[in-house]
Design a protein around this motif. Structure first.
Motif, PDB file in Angstrom:
ATOM      1  N   PRO A  81      -7.149  -9.105 -20.870  1.00  0.00           N
ATOM      2  CA  PRO A  81      -7.577  -7.737 -21.205  1.00  0.00           C
ATOM      3  C   PRO A  81      -8.611  -7.141 -20.248  1.00  0.00           C
ATOM      4  N   ASP A  82      -9.579  -7.941 -19.798  1.00  0.00           N
ATOM      5  CA  ASP A  82     -10.568  -7.414 -18.853  1.00  0.00           C
ATOM      6  C   ASP A  82      -9.922  -7.133 -17.499  1.00  0.00           C
ATOM      7  N   GLU A  83      -9.070  -8.034 -17.060  1.00  0.00           N
ATOM      8  CA  GLU A  83      -8.374  -7.835 -15.783  1.00  0.00           C
ATOM      9  C   GLU A  83      -7.401  -6.655 -15.854  1.00  0.00           C
ATOM     10  N   ARG A  84      -6.877  -6.399 -17.054  1.00  0.00           N
ATOM     11  CA  ARG A  84      -5.984  -5.243 -17.239  1.00  0.00           C
ATOM     12  C   ARG A  84      -6.762  -3.952 -16.968  1.00  0.00           C
ATOM     13  N   ILE A  85      -8.002  -3.904 -17.422  1.00  0.00           N
ATOM     14  CA  ILE A  85      -8.849  -2.731 -17.152  1.00  0.00           C
ATOM     15  C   ILE A  85      -9.100  -2.608 -15.654  1.00  0.00           C
ATOM     16  N   LEU A  86      -9.427  -3.715 -15.021  1.00  0.00           N
ATOM     17  CA  LEU A  86      -9.702  -3.686 -13.578  1.00  0.00           C
ATOM     18  C   LEU A  86      -8.438  -3.376 -12.768  1.00  0.00           C
ATOM     19  N   ALA A  87      -7.276  -3.671 -13.357  1.00  0.00           N
ATOM     20  CA  ALA A  87      -6.013  -3.354 -12.684  1.00  0.00           C
ATOM     21  C   ALA A  87      -5.846  -1.846 -12.473  1.00  0.00           C
ATOM     22  N   VAL A  88      -6.501  -1.040 -13.302  1.00  0.00           N
ATOM     23  CA  VAL A  88      -6.479   0.410 -13.092  1.00  0.00           C
ATOM     24  C   VAL A  88      -6.990   0.724 -11.688  1.00  0.00           C
ATOM     25  N   PHE A  89      -8.076   0.078 -11.305  1.00  0.00           N
ATOM     26  CA  PHE A  89      -8.700   0.347 -10.013  1.00  0.00           C
ATOM     27  C   PHE A  89      -7.881  -0.250  -8.869  1.00  0.00           C
TER      28      PHE A  89
END
Length: 189
Positions: A81-89
């Motif tokens: 889930p945290d990496e999913r957020i960073l995947a936006v960037f």
């Protein structure tokens, strides 16, 4: 020349409009230029879109659907889930490296016409709200505080505008670093 069915004509017209509007701006491009780019008669163009504003609206709507689908696909393929957020960037960085990247079509359109076109203003607001909602869902799925979503959106939006102006993908990595710091702080690490 063989007749062109309505959907093919609409696609050709929207393809030409998108290429020209995004590359040069909405006001700088006339309907005759779009007609030429689409290879359609002016009569056919105006049968499909009776006014330039209706074509601009269709261009922004179609681009929005594709943009959001690409972002969703990029974030959905990440399990953490945290990496999913960073995947936006990460996705933003890839977008910034695309040939012909000129920043955000909705920010550009709003800057040109937002004060005088309710259609353009509405399309820009719809796009920005949808992006904020997507980020908010990612934040909620990660079990993070709701207030983190708008902060991440501001980082992303700042990166988009900066990348468009400076012509570099560096803002995506910089915003990702800042986003990671926010995630760590929210997790109490």
């Amino acid at each position: 020349m063989a007749p062109v069915d309505i959907e093919s004509a609409r696609t050709r017209l929207l393809d030409a409009a998108e290429e020209l509007f995004y590359a040069r701006g909405i006001q700088a491009v006339g309907m005759d230029e779009i007609r030429t780019g689409a290879g359609l008669s002016l009569k056919r163009v105006y049968a499909l879109y009776p006014a330039k504003e209706s074509l601009v609206e269709a261009y922004l709507q179609r681009r929005d659907v594709r943009w959001r689908a690409r972002l969703a696909a990029a974030t959905e393929e990440v399990a953490d889930p945290d990496e999913r957020i960073l995947a936006v960037f990460d996705w933003l960085g890839a977008w910034f490296r695309e040939q012909g990247f000129r920043g955000c079509a909705w920010v550009n359109g709003f800057g040109e016409l937002g004060a005088v076109s309710a259609v353009v203003a509405r399309q820009a607001r719809t796009h920005k709200r949808a992006f904020a909602d997507h980020v908010a869902r990612l934040v909620a799925d990660a079990g993070l505080p709701v207030g983190l979503g708008p902060q991440l959106v501001l980082l992303a939006e700042g990166a988009i505008v900066t990348a468009g102006i400076l012509g570099t993908d560096a803002p995506a990595a910089q915003a990702r670093t800042a986003a990671a710091a926010l995630l760590h702080a929210a997790r109490g690490r």
